[in-house]
Design an enzyme around this catalytic site. Structure first.
Site, PDB file in Angstrom:
ATOM      1  N   LYS A   9       0.686  -1.294  -0.169  1.00  0.00           N
ATOM      2  CA  LYS A   9       0.139   0.046   0.016  1.00  0.00           C
ATOM      3  C   LYS A   9       0.807   1.261  -0.143  1.00  0.00           C
ATOM      4  CE  LYS A   9      -3.787  -2.321   2.430  1.00  0.00           C
ATOM      5  NZ  LYS A   9      -4.934  -2.081   3.419  1.00  0.00           N
ATOM      6  N   TYR A  49     -12.499  -1.777  -3.580  1.00  0.00           N
ATOM      7  CA  TYR A  49     -12.808  -1.883  -2.263  1.00  0.00           C
ATOM      8  C   TYR A  49     -14.326  -1.881  -2.214  1.00  0.00           C
ATOM      9  CZ  TYR A  49      -8.232  -2.097   0.237  1.00  0.00           C
ATOM     10  OH  TYR A  49      -7.012  -2.571   0.647  1.00  0.00           O
ATOM     11  N   PHE A  57     -15.537   3.731   7.142  1.00  0.00           N
ATOM     12  CA  PHE A  57     -14.052   4.207   6.794  1.00  0.00           C
ATOM     13  C   PHE A  57     -13.568   4.147   5.368  1.00  0.00           C
ATOM     14  CE2 PHE A  57     -14.041  -0.215   7.915  1.00  0.00           C
ATOM     15  CZ  PHE A  57     -13.559  -0.839   6.807  1.00  0.00           C
ATOM     16  N   ASN A 112      -1.857   0.104   6.783  1.00  0.00           N
ATOM     17  CA  ASN A 112      -1.452  -1.011   7.410  1.00  0.00           C
ATOM     18  C   ASN A 112      -0.609  -1.900   6.422  1.00  0.00           C
ATOM     19  OD1 ASN A 112      -3.586  -1.989   5.683  1.00  0.00           O
ATOM     20  ND2 ASN A 112      -4.639  -3.120   7.392  1.00  0.00           N
ATOM     21  N   HIS A 115      -2.009  -5.397   1.614  1.00  0.00           N
ATOM     22  CA  HIS A 115      -3.330  -6.032   1.171  1.00  0.00           C
ATOM     23  C   HIS A 115      -2.966  -7.334   0.666  1.00  0.00           C
ATOM     24  CE1 HIS A 115      -7.448  -6.774  -0.448  1.00  0.00           C
ATOM     25  NE2 HIS A 115      -6.528  -7.357  -1.274  1.00  0.00           N
ATOM     26  N   GLU A 126      -9.746 -10.231  -7.710  1.00  0.00           N
ATOM     27  CA  GLU A 126      -8.622  -9.047  -7.272  1.00  0.00           C
ATOM     28  C   GLU A 126      -7.588  -9.276  -8.310  1.00  0.00           C
ATOM     29  OE1 GLU A 126      -9.810  -8.429  -2.662  1.00  0.00           O
ATOM     30  OE2 GLU A 126      -7.725  -9.196  -3.154  1.00  0.00           O
TER      31      GLU A 126
HETATM   32  P1  IDP Z   1      -7.709  -6.897   5.625  1.00  0.00           P
HETATM   33  O1  IDP Z   1      -7.133  -5.592   4.720  1.00  0.00           O
HETATM   34  O2  IDP Z   1      -7.040  -7.401   6.906  1.00  0.00           O
HETATM   35  O3  IDP Z   1      -8.582  -7.919   4.788  1.00  0.00           O
HETATM   36  P2  IDP Z   1     -10.377  -5.779   5.729  1.00  0.00           P
HETATM   37  O4  IDP Z   1     -11.665  -5.826   6.909  1.00  0.00           O
HETATM   38  O5  IDP Z   1     -11.025  -6.357   4.385  1.00  0.00           O
HETATM   39  O6  IDP Z   1      -9.187  -6.024   6.312  1.00  0.00           O
HETATM   40  O7  IDP Z   1     -10.295  -4.221   5.381  1.00  0.00           O
HETATM   41  C1  IDP Z   1      -9.779  -3.684   4.192  1.00  0.00           C
HETATM   42  C2  IDP Z   1      -8.839  -2.418   4.627  1.00  0.00           C
HETATM   43  O8  IDP Z   1      -9.748  -1.411   4.949  1.00  0.00           O
HETATM   44  C3  IDP Z   1      -7.852  -2.840   5.673  1.00  0.00           C
HETATM   45  O9  IDP Z   1      -6.676  -3.341   5.416  1.00  0.00           O
HETATM   46  C4  IDP Z   1      -7.577  -1.047   6.221  1.00  0.00           C
HETATM   47  O10 IDP Z   1      -6.705  -0.697   5.271  1.00  0.00           O
HETATM   48  C5  IDP Z   1      -9.013  -0.624   6.023  1.00  0.00           C
HETATM   49  N1  IDP Z   1      -9.641  -0.758   7.193  1.00  0.00           N
HETATM   50  C6  IDP Z   1     -10.335  -1.945   8.010  1.00  0.00           C
HETATM   51  N2  IDP Z   1     -10.989  -1.555   8.926  1.00  0.00           N
HETATM   52  C7  IDP Z   1     -10.632  -0.276   9.315  1.00  0.00           C
HETATM   53  C8  IDP Z   1     -11.102   0.712  10.409  1.00  0.00           C
HETATM   54  O11 IDP Z   1     -11.789   0.432  11.103  1.00  0.00           O
HETATM   55  N3  IDP Z   1     -10.572   1.900  10.150  1.00  0.00           N
HETATM   56  C9  IDP Z   1     -10.031   2.402   8.969  1.00  0.00           C
HETATM   57  N4  IDP Z   1      -9.649   1.649   8.100  1.00  0.00           N
HETATM   58  C10 IDP Z   1      -9.979   0.307   8.133  1.00  0.00           C
END
Ligand code: IDP
Length: 138
Positions: A9, A49, A57, A112, A115, A126
């Site tokens: 990312k 997404y 978010f 984070n 992905h 994807e």
């Molecule tokens: P993942 O990437 O671990 O599969 P997902 O729940 O699919 O997690 O969420 C996709 C992305 O959305 C996350 O990697 C993160 O960047 C963002 N995200 C998820 N939960 C939150 C949140 O509570 N606040 C802000 N961003 C979030």
């Protein structure tokens, strides 16, 4: 043999973590079958997404994902979807296990660093979002 989509990312590319992330994949025996750098538009990030469009978010996430270049890869290997998820760690770095990419590098639950597809059907969708079959070197 399985395939998954990995994205380094914007926070990972910006902080020079591309080599570090790829090294972790290769050391785990994962093969890179395709790779490119892209700067997503907001619309592309929203399409990628789309499953999260109702989440609070969504706007912040897609603004962030289109804020700078990303590196997208097709990873290949035995049970690579699960293996990649383990190497990445939990979504929120505060919950991620020691030694995972997100524990070591993620800035917060949104920024984070990586992905990874979460299931075979999402992996297929994807991968097709970014790559044609001709671009994948199996
Ligand atoms: P993942 O990437 O671990 O599969 P997902 O729940 O699919 O997690 O969420 C996709 C992305 O959305 C996350 O990697 C993160 O960047 C963002 N995200 C998820 N939960 C939150 C949140 O509570 N606040 C802000 N961003 C979030």
């Amino acid at each position: 043999m399985e395939r998954t989509l990995s994205i380094i990312k914007p926070d990972g590319v910006e902080r020079g973590l591309v080599g570090e992330v790829i090294t972790r994949f290769e050391k785990a025996g994962i093969r890179i079958a395709a790779m490119k750098m892209r700067h997503l538009t907001k619309k592309e990030a929203e399409a990628f997404y789309a499953v999260h469009r109702e989440r609070p978010f969504f706007d912040s996430l897609t603004t962030y994902m289109s804020s700078g270049p990303v590196v997208v890869m097709v990873l290949e290997g035995d049970q690579v979807i699960q293996k990649n998820r383990e190497i990445m760690g939990a979504t929120n770095p505060a919950d991620a296990a020691p030694g995972t990419i997100r524990k070591d590098f993620a800035l917060d639950v949104e920024k984070n660093t990586v992905h990874g597809s979460d299931a075979p059907e999402t992996a297929q969708k994807e991968i097709a979002f970014f790559f044609s079959e001709l671009e994948i070197c199996s």
